[in-house]
Design a protein around this motif. Sequence first.
Motif, PDB file in Angstrom:
ATOM      1  N   THR A 242      49.005  77.431  14.012  1.00  0.00           N
ATOM      2  CA  THR A 242      49.690  77.400  12.730  1.00  0.00           C
ATOM      3  C   THR A 242      49.481  78.719  12.000  1.00  0.00           C
ATOM      4  OG1 THR A 242      47.774  76.371  11.649  1.00  0.00           O
ATOM      5  CG2 THR A 242      49.508  74.896  12.474  1.00  0.00           C
ATOM      6  N   PHE A 243      50.534  79.199  11.359  1.00  0.00           N
ATOM      7  CA  PHE A 243      50.486  80.398  10.526  1.00  0.00           C
ATOM      8  C   PHE A 243      51.181  80.094   9.207  1.00  0.00           C
ATOM      9  CE2 PHE A 243      50.441  81.943  14.903  1.00  0.00           C
ATOM     10  CZ  PHE A 243      49.361  82.803  14.884  1.00  0.00           C
ATOM     11  N   PHE A 244      50.834  80.873   8.182  1.00  0.00           N
ATOM     12  CA  PHE A 244      51.432  80.660   6.865  1.00  0.00           C
ATOM     13  C   PHE A 244      51.888  81.990   6.276  1.00  0.00           C
ATOM     14  CE2 PHE A 244      48.379  77.337   7.696  1.00  0.00           C
ATOM     15  CZ  PHE A 244      49.130  76.200   7.468  1.00  0.00           C
ATOM     16  N   VAL A 245      52.983  81.949   5.552  1.00  0.00           N
ATOM     17  CA  VAL A 245      53.509  83.112   4.847  1.00  0.00           C
ATOM     18  C   VAL A 245      53.657  82.711   3.384  1.00  0.00           C
ATOM     19  CG1 VAL A 245      55.382  84.773   4.663  1.00  0.00           C
ATOM     20  CG2 VAL A 245      54.750  83.858   6.913  1.00  0.00           C
ATOM     21  N   LEU A 246      52.952  83.409   2.502  1.00  0.00           N
ATOM     22  CA  LEU A 246      52.939  83.084   1.078  1.00  0.00           C
ATOM     23  C   LEU A 246      53.660  84.176   0.302  1.00  0.00           C
ATOM     24  CD1 LEU A 246      49.236  81.865   0.725  1.00  0.00           C
ATOM     25  CD2 LEU A 246      51.270  80.529   1.330  1.00  0.00           C
ATOM     26  N   SER A 247      54.721  83.803  -0.391  1.00  0.00           N
ATOM     27  CA  SER A 247      55.576  84.801  -1.044  1.00  0.00           C
ATOM     28  C   SER A 247      55.082  85.219  -2.422  1.00  0.00           C
ATOM     29  CB  SER A 247      57.008  84.258  -1.159  1.00  0.00           C
ATOM     30  OG  SER A 247      57.046  83.093  -1.965  1.00  0.00           O
ATOM     31  N   GLN A 248      54.241  84.419  -3.056  1.00  0.00           N
ATOM     32  CA  GLN A 248      53.808  84.744  -4.419  1.00  0.00           C
ATOM     33  C   GLN A 248      52.300  84.975  -4.512  1.00  0.00           C
ATOM     34  OE1 GLN A 248      55.393  81.921  -7.243  1.00  0.00           O
ATOM     35  NE2 GLN A 248      57.520  82.348  -6.681  1.00  0.00           N
ATOM     36  N   GLU A 249      51.684  85.293  -3.405  1.00  0.00           N
ATOM     37  CA  GLU A 249      50.272  85.669  -3.395  1.00  0.00           C
ATOM     38  C   GLU A 249      50.117  86.934  -2.561  1.00  0.00           C
ATOM     39  OE1 GLU A 249      47.221  82.815  -2.863  1.00  0.00           O
ATOM     40  OE2 GLU A 249      48.407  81.137  -3.612  1.00  0.00           O
ATOM     41  N   ASP A 250      49.054  87.660  -2.827  1.00  0.00           N
ATOM     42  CA  ASP A 250      48.861  88.916  -2.086  1.00  0.00           C
ATOM     43  C   ASP A 250      47.402  89.218  -1.795  1.00  0.00           C
ATOM     44  OD1 ASP A 250      47.902  89.588  -4.580  1.00  0.00           O
ATOM     45  OD2 ASP A 250      49.524  90.982  -5.047  1.00  0.00           O
ATOM     46  N   SER A 251      46.498  88.247  -2.035  1.00  0.00           N
ATOM     47  CA  SER A 251      45.081  88.518  -1.857  1.00  0.00           C
ATOM     48  C   SER A 251      44.432  87.501  -0.930  1.00  0.00           C
ATOM     49  CB  SER A 251      44.357  88.507  -3.211  1.00  0.00           C
ATOM     50  OG  SER A 251      42.961  88.647  -3.039  1.00  0.00           O
ATOM     51  N   PRO A 252      43.977  87.913   0.247  1.00  0.00           N
ATOM     52  CA  PRO A 252      43.306  86.970   1.154  1.00  0.00           C
ATOM     53  C   PRO A 252      41.981  86.464   0.597  1.00  0.00           C
ATOM     54  CG  PRO A 252      43.159  89.217   1.986  1.00  0.00           C
ATOM     55  CD  PRO A 252      44.103  89.260   0.834  1.00  0.00           C
ATOM     56  N   GLU A 253      41.378  87.198  -0.343  1.00  0.00           N
ATOM     57  CA  GLU A 253      40.098  86.766  -0.907  1.00  0.00           C
ATOM     58  C   GLU A 253      40.213  85.448  -1.677  1.00  0.00           C
ATOM     59  OE1 GLU A 253      41.225  89.875  -1.047  1.00  0.00           O
ATOM     60  OE2 GLU A 253      39.767  90.742   0.362  1.00  0.00           O
ATOM     61  N   GLN A 254      41.421  85.112  -2.101  1.00  0.00           N
ATOM     62  CA  GLN A 254      41.627  83.859  -2.839  1.00  0.00           C
ATOM     63  C   GLN A 254      41.794  82.650  -1.919  1.00  0.00           C
ATOM     64  OE1 GLN A 254      41.403  83.972  -6.188  1.00  0.00           O
ATOM     65  NE2 GLN A 254      41.040  86.173  -5.948  1.00  0.00           N
ATOM     66  N   LEU A 255      41.831  82.888  -0.622  1.00  0.00           N
ATOM     67  CA  LEU A 255      42.068  81.807   0.337  1.00  0.00           C
ATOM     68  C   LEU A 255      40.768  81.328   0.956  1.00  0.00           C
ATOM     69  CD1 LEU A 255      45.099  83.317   2.301  1.00  0.00           C
ATOM     70  CD2 LEU A 255      45.174  81.797   0.314  1.00  0.00           C
TER      71      LEU A 255
END
Length: 315
Positions: A242-255
């Motif tokens: 599984t992969f995800f693409v997030l259009s309104q986020e830009d920081s992996p540190e928040q995940l």
Amino acid sequence: MDEREDGDAEAWLRLKPVEPLPSQCCGSGCSPCVFDIYYRDLERWEAAQARNDKSLLTGTQPAETQGCSTELSPETFLAFHISTMEKLTADTYLIRFTLPGSRQLGLHPGQHLILRGTVDGLEIQRAYTPISPVTAEGYFDVLIKCYRAGLMSRYVESWRPGDTAFWRGPFGSFLYEPNKYGELLMLAAGTGLAPMVPILHSITDNADDETFVTLVGCFKTFEGIYLKSFLQEQARFWNVRTFFVLSQEDSPEQLPWSYRDKTRFGRLGQGLVDELVACCRRKPFTLVCGSPTFTEDMARCLVSAGLTEDSYFLF
């Protein structure tokens, strides 16, 4: 015209099929569409009137809504009771409908149903794909996103457990067969995840199905990802990624850590589609579901990535 002839004319008018409103077509290319049923019934009505043979009309009028003890039918709306409604996000609900006893709904993985609603006296119909396993007994689940200005959204948001909703179907020309494809590449945006879920269930529930799956879910934010627990469970299978693409986020540190390596930011475009096709373990057959714009964009990207039109399906 004598009184009897006048009465016959009125009787024929009462029997004449009523043309559906544009709102009664869900726009999903279902067969039969409400307009297909109308034109078929109108043709039969005209033939019967020409012969003055009312017996020809028997069973040709639009089917009445029936209780959920009958079989699912593309032409007949059946009543199903709502048992639970879970609000997954600010605008999306997971709704469970009951089936009698241990009955199964009778869909193939990825097929959809048509929901009928009435708002301010206007009948509307929309297509939704159940996300429960096709083997589920006694219930089926539907994921529905509600929009601020949507008529069907107003209808759905008025539901409460115990209410009744009316469905007809099944519809859908993609019928999954175990081991038919080396790998399924699933590109889903938002509630476009829905048809992918029962197909995933079907693959991972079948120990003899060795189909690889690469699922890409496109959402605005991490919080907006539907069915996180289900997708995490599926990703534990040897043949599922599984992969995800997030259009309104830009920081992996928040995940959460478990999502950082499999999440991209921005929108799914040509570069990432090329990469996904190239990293598939076998030649992929691609399934695409989302908004019309998303679907059109993905079809164009897939062709540019070297796939032919017979190697993908657009829900």
